[in-house]
Design an enzyme around this catalytic site. Structure first.
Site, PDB file in Angstrom:
ATOM      1  N   HIS A 133      -9.935  -4.926  11.128  1.00  0.00           N
ATOM      2  CA  HIS A 133     -10.622  -4.711   9.848  1.00  0.00           C
ATOM      3  C   HIS A 133     -11.899  -3.889   9.980  1.00  0.00           C
ATOM      4  O   HIS A 133     -12.696  -3.845   9.050  1.00  0.00           O
ATOM      5  CB  HIS A 133     -10.980  -6.055   9.202  1.00  0.00           C
ATOM      6  CG  HIS A 133      -9.837  -6.751   8.532  1.00  0.00           C
ATOM      7  ND1 HIS A 133      -8.752  -7.216   9.220  1.00  0.00           N
ATOM      8  CD2 HIS A 133      -9.612  -7.076   7.241  1.00  0.00           C
ATOM      9  CE1 HIS A 133      -7.907  -7.806   8.373  1.00  0.00           C
ATOM     10  NE2 HIS A 133      -8.405  -7.731   7.173  1.00  0.00           N
ATOM     11  N   GLU A 149       0.803  -1.223   0.000  1.00  0.00           N
ATOM     12  CA  GLU A 149       0.000   0.000   0.000  1.00  0.00           C
ATOM     13  C   GLU A 149       0.833   1.268   0.000  1.00  0.00           C
ATOM     14  O   GLU A 149       0.547   2.225  -0.719  1.00  0.00           O
ATOM     15  CB  GLU A 149      -0.954   0.019   1.194  1.00  0.00           C
ATOM     16  CG  GLU A 149      -2.116  -0.968   1.082  1.00  0.00           C
ATOM     17  CD  GLU A 149      -1.767  -2.393   1.502  1.00  0.00           C
ATOM     18  OE1 GLU A 149      -0.621  -2.615   1.957  1.00  0.00           O
ATOM     19  OE2 GLU A 149      -2.621  -3.279   1.380  1.00  0.00           O
TER      20      GLU A 149
HETATM   21  C1  LIG Z   1      -2.028  -4.350   4.537  1.00  0.00           C
HETATM   22  C2  LIG Z   1      -3.083  -5.258   4.013  1.00  0.00           C
HETATM   23  N1  LIG Z   1      -3.432  -5.160   2.708  1.00  0.00           N
HETATM   24  C3  LIG Z   1      -4.389  -5.954   2.200  1.00  0.00           C
HETATM   25  C4  LIG Z   1      -5.019  -6.882   2.991  1.00  0.00           C
HETATM   26  C5  LIG Z   1      -6.101  -7.788   2.416  1.00  0.00           C
HETATM   27  N2  LIG Z   1      -5.568  -9.144   2.289  1.00  0.00           N
HETATM   28  C6  LIG Z   1      -5.772 -10.053   3.242  1.00  0.00           C
HETATM   29  S1  LIG Z   1      -4.996 -11.467   2.918  1.00  0.00           S
HETATM   30  C7  LIG Z   1      -4.391 -10.916   1.467  1.00  0.00           C
HETATM   31  C8  LIG Z   1      -3.549 -11.818   0.627  1.00  0.00           C
HETATM   32  C9  LIG Z   1      -2.274 -12.212   1.301  1.00  0.00           C
HETATM   33  O1  LIG Z   1      -1.644 -13.241   0.602  1.00  0.00           O
HETATM   34  P1  LIG Z   1      -0.385 -14.017   1.157  1.00  0.00           P
HETATM   35  O2  LIG Z   1       0.534 -13.087   1.867  1.00  0.00           O
HETATM   36  O3  LIG Z   1       0.188 -14.773   0.036  1.00  0.00           O
HETATM   37  O4  LIG Z   1      -0.964 -15.002   2.279  1.00  0.00           O
HETATM   38  P2  LIG Z   1      -2.008 -16.204   2.106  1.00  0.00           P
HETATM   39  O5  LIG Z   1      -3.374 -15.619   2.219  1.00  0.00           O
HETATM   40  O6  LIG Z   1      -1.756 -16.853   0.804  1.00  0.00           O
HETATM   41  O7  LIG Z   1      -1.762 -17.096   3.276  1.00  0.00           O
HETATM   42  C10 LIG Z   1      -4.815  -9.605   1.242  1.00  0.00           C
HETATM   43  C11 LIG Z   1      -4.507  -8.815   0.059  1.00  0.00           C
HETATM   44  C12 LIG Z   1      -4.636  -6.929   4.353  1.00  0.00           C
HETATM   45  N3  LIG Z   1      -5.229  -7.762   5.208  1.00  0.00           N
HETATM   46  N4  LIG Z   1      -3.666  -6.123   4.828  1.00  0.00           N
END
Ligand SMILES: Cc1ncc(C[n+]2csc(CCOP(=O)(O)OP(=O)(O)O)c2C)c(N)n1
Ligand SMILES: [Mg+2]
Lengths: 467, 340
Positions: A270, A201
């Site tokens: 959230h 972000e």
């Molecule tokens: C700072 C932030 N940006 C966006 C999100 C929304 N979000 C939650 S999980 C996620 C994907 C994360 O993927 P990854 O790090 O690969 O972990 P996985 O879910 O595959 O375990 C996103 C974009 C968030 N929670 N926090």
């Protein structure tokens, strides 16, 4: 003893779905994790997995059946002796999500959204000086549009109109938006102008600011405003202050947008309202619409505005529908509040999801013969104090409704300004209805208590009326 | 030891490693139990979500079980674990009670956070589990702070800091890498590369996709590990943990793994094919691998079934408990905001 396999919900708001396909037949042995069926809602298909080991003794619902209510038994499974009992236990109705107020996880379809009562048609106040723009809705064609579609339409129209406008954010392109707001934009505008970013972000907000300083007009979507805390330095230090710091030489025509405030049951990290955070900052404009028509008209104005605009939406409002005028240039001016309901007994000021409580309270107060004037702020910075003061000079009573924490809130500012500027007009101390001053709890009962309600607004209105 | 392989292939986890050293039959059996507990727990959580007992977001760990189970073999009392919102497996592996975890998922007073935290925000001071964090990337520096406390106190504990492939792009991860190496912090950065961050594949979000190399400019060593094979995870974890305990500083373990389910509960999953998911399940399932070895080693199908049966009754009991436990008292709304 066979136990029942129930129709699952794919999100807390799903009430029914279609059993698209059986992947097992009667007599098949299944193990936990085996995919036994595919179910469908309008936009999503999902696998149903077996949770227990055993033999499918009966398929209770035919393949292709539509409108199967969540929790309907769809098959019987004869376990070996370990068939799970809870599978057959029906949920305690108290614990079941009430679809109305409870939103689902990240991916939600318009058809699954809470079908809240459409807001009343935009009652444009006389203070709504839209200049040359047609503001009289009588005779203007309107189309019922969801908030989600209204926001998308605004972006699409402005992108057609101005080649410098582009959209950037997490999951905005191929996934069509985490909350499906950018649906169809990638198809129409291509990946040069609808850009999926990594989860970074601060980086992409800063890239947006740089592009804006160079004259482009970025729309930066935050999946939710909670994640913009990673980027708040760029929003304030780079976007908001540059015009001043450069002695007026350069400025950032950028829109930062996304859902703000409490969603449902997503917990403390959230669910937070950022209204006061951004309304505090000189150099920003802050917009927070509660109806599809305002959302569309204000987003178009925000994209055209030469300043950085923080555009606060709400996930629980994305699915509400309302009339949106089909005029070519539906622009709602930034900085103008709207009288959502006229009345003479008490002024109720709110914005964003607070309007849901304010309007419901006004209906209930009307049953008791109390005429509320409900003002939808629409813009939080610059604040349209004039509309509020005019109303208070008529009603002499003020209630402010917001979901945010109460300390140093937008409501605090309004109460302060009205007390300072119109003390003599007030017949009672103003009242604030806010979220409770705690991080958002997860438990259903506590979450409900942490948020304001129409009951709270009714009580506050009666209190300022000394009833 | 696993050897590194650089290029990604179409099969999501088809990396070629030299054979990792075998676990003892006892270790295999223990790993099977732990992984099965996590899987059965997650399946049950998915079911309770479908029945409306769990709200909001619920991110399941199904498919990734070998990662946390293989690493916990090298953990000892006083070590810390910190992870993201995909945290149920880490909590069970850290020794937390499935009843307390499930009751938190249903938002009940008997949950680990008294029902106030939910699926994404759960903690256990007793078990050294520091969350359960909802903000992608933000738990990584916090993990380094936990490691800092070990260094400061002069003990030989390490912090296991788990995060995803998507999180690996966040800026604060690199600020943390720099300080972790600069100050020689005893931390294992475990990148659970399950190939996707929500609907975005790693190839679409990352300029370089070998995440084990991400510490290179800070001189933090790293390696890719077959995160579907609990033996490989254990072997890589053990040497990294031993080094960190001996004062050799941070290490990056990129676990190549896969989530079978959607990102959260309602994920239309249009970003990957069913065949891709099926192939991983069929060819790489972490539980099936151990099961097969145990059968070859002489255990009977019946014995293995009995283990599953016992685990399922434990999980069913946890689910029953979590469905019937009372919600928090309403006065809990205002407590726990400030300490002292
Ligand atoms: C700072 C932030 N940006 C966006 C999100 C929304 N979000 C939650 S999980 C996620 C994907 C994360 O993927 P990854 O790090 O690969 O972990 P996985 O879910 O595959 O375990 C996103 C974009 C968030 N929670 N926090
Ligand atoms: Mg991932």
């Amino acid at each position: 003893m066979p136990s029942e396999i129930l129709m699952p919900a794919l999100s807390p708001t799903m009430e029914e779905g279609k059993l698209a396909k059986w992947l097992v037949k009667e007599g098949d042995a299944v193990a936990p994790g085996d995919i036994i069926a595919e179910i469908e809602t309008d936009k999503a298909t999902m696998d149903v997995e077996a949770v227990d080991e055993g033999t499918i003794t009966k398929l209770l619902v035919a393949e292709g059946s539509a409108n199967i209510a969540v929790n309907t038994p769809i098959a019987l499974i004869a376990g070996d002796d370990l068939a799970a009992t809870p599978n057959a236990v029906l949920p305690d109705p108290e614990a079941r999500q009430e679809p109305k107020a409870k939103p689902g996880p990240a991916v939600k379809q318009a058809d699954e959204m809470p079908s809240e009562k459409p807001h009343p048609a935009i009652g444009l106040s006389s203070g709504d000086a839209l200049g040359s723009i047609n503001t009289d809705l009588s005779g203007v064609e309107v189309i019922e549009t969801t908030m989600r579609e209204a926001l998308r339409d605004a972006m699409a129209q402005e992108m057609r109109r101005d080649a410098d406008v582009f959209l950037m954010g997490e999951e905005v392109a191929q996934y069509q938006g985490a909350y499906k707001v950018s649906q169809g934009l990638l198809e129409e505008f291509g990946d040069r102008r609808v850009i999926d970013t990594p989860i970074t972000e601060q980086g992409f907000a800063g890239i947006g600011v740089g592009a804006a300083l160079a004259g482009l007009k970025p729309i930066v979507e935050f999946m939710t405003w909670n994640f913009a805390m990673q980027a708040i330095d760029q929003i304030i230090n780079s976007a908001a202050k540059t015009r001043y710091m450069s002695g007026g030489q350069m400025h950032a025509p950028i829109v930062f947008r996304g859902p703000n405030g409490a969603a449902s049951r997503v917990g403390a990290q959230h669910s937070q309202c950022y209204s006061a955070w951004y309304a505090h900052v000189p150099g920003l404009k802050v917009v927070a619409p509660s109806t599809p028509a305002d959302a569309k008209g204000l987003l178009k104005s925000a994209i055209r505005d030469p300043n950085p605009v923080v555009f606060l939406e709400n996930e629980l409002l994305y699915g509400i529908a309302g009339p949106v005028p089909q005029v070519d240039e539906w622009l709602v001016p930034i900085g103008k509040a709207r009288i959502a309901r006229a009345g003479s007994d008490v002024t109720i000021v709110s914005f964003l999801r607070g309007m849901t409580y304010a309007l419901e309270a006004a209906d209930r107060l009307a049953e008791d013969g109390i005429a509320s004037e409900v003002i939808d702020l629409r813009t939080l910075r610059p604040l349209d104090l004039e509309t509020i003061l005019t109303s208070v000079s008529k009603t002499n009573r003020l209630v402010v409704v917001e979901e945010a924490w109460p300390v140093c809130s937008v409501g605090s500012e309004i109460c302060a300004q009205v007390s300072m500027q119109a003390f003599d007009d007030l017949d009672a101390p103003p009242r604030k209805v806010s979220g409770v001053d705690v991080p958002m709890p997860y438990a259903a009962n506590l979450e409900k208590l942490a948020l304001p309600s129409a009951d709270d607004v009714v009580a506050a209105a009666k209190a300022v009326l000394y009833l | 030891m696993p050897t590194e392989k650089t290029s990604q292939t179409a099969d999501a986890v088809a990396h070629v490693w030299s054979d990792p050293p075998d676990l003892s039959p006892d270790q295999d059996l223990a790993a099977l139990r732990e992984m099965l507990r996590i899987r059965r727990f997650e399946e049950k959580a998915g079911q309770l979500y479908g029945m409306g007992f769990i709200g909001g977001f619920c991110h399941l760990y199904i498919g990734q079980e070998a990662v946390v189970v293989g690493l916990q073999i090298s953990a000892k009392a006083g070590d810390q674990v910190i992870t993201t919102y995909r945290d149920h497996g880490h909590m069970l592996a850290a020794g937390m009670d499935p009843k307390g975890v499930m009751a938190e998922l249903t938002g009940r007073a008997a949950g680990y956070s008294k029902g106030k935290g939910g699926s994404m925000h759960m903690f256990s001071a007793e078990k050294g589990f520091y969350g359960g964090h909802g903000i992608v990337g933000a738990s990584v520096p916090v993990g380094a702070g936990l490691a800092f406390s070990n260094l400061y106190r002069g003990n030989d504990n390490v912090c296991f800091c788990y995060f995803g492939d998507g999180a690996a792009n966040q800026g604060q991860v690199y600020e943390t890498f720099n300080m972790a190496e600069l100050w020689n912090l005893p931390i294992i950065f475990v990148i659970e590369n399950n190939k996707y961050a929500m609907g975005t594949s790693i190839e679409r979000s990352s300029a370089t996709t070998n995440l084990s190399n991400r510490g290179a400019s800070f001189a933090i060593p790293g390696q890719q590990v077959d995160g579907m094979d609990v033996r490989a995870v254990k072997a890589a974890g053990q040497s990294a943990v031993e080094a960190a305990r001996a004062g050799k500083g941070p290490y990056i373990l990129e676990m190549i793994t896969y989530r079978y389910r959607g990102h959260s509960m309602s994920d239309p999953a249009k970003y990957r094919t069913k065949e891709e998911v099926k192939k991983v399940r069929d060819d790489h399932d972490p539980i099936a691998q151990v099961r097969k070895r145990l059968l070859v080693g002489g255990m009977s199908e019946d014995e293995l079934k009995q283990i599953d049966r016992d685990i399922r009754s434990e999980i069913n009991a946890a689910a029953e408990f979590a469905q019937n436990a009372p919600e928090p008292e309403t006065n809990q709304l205002l407590t726990d905001v400030l300490a002292g």
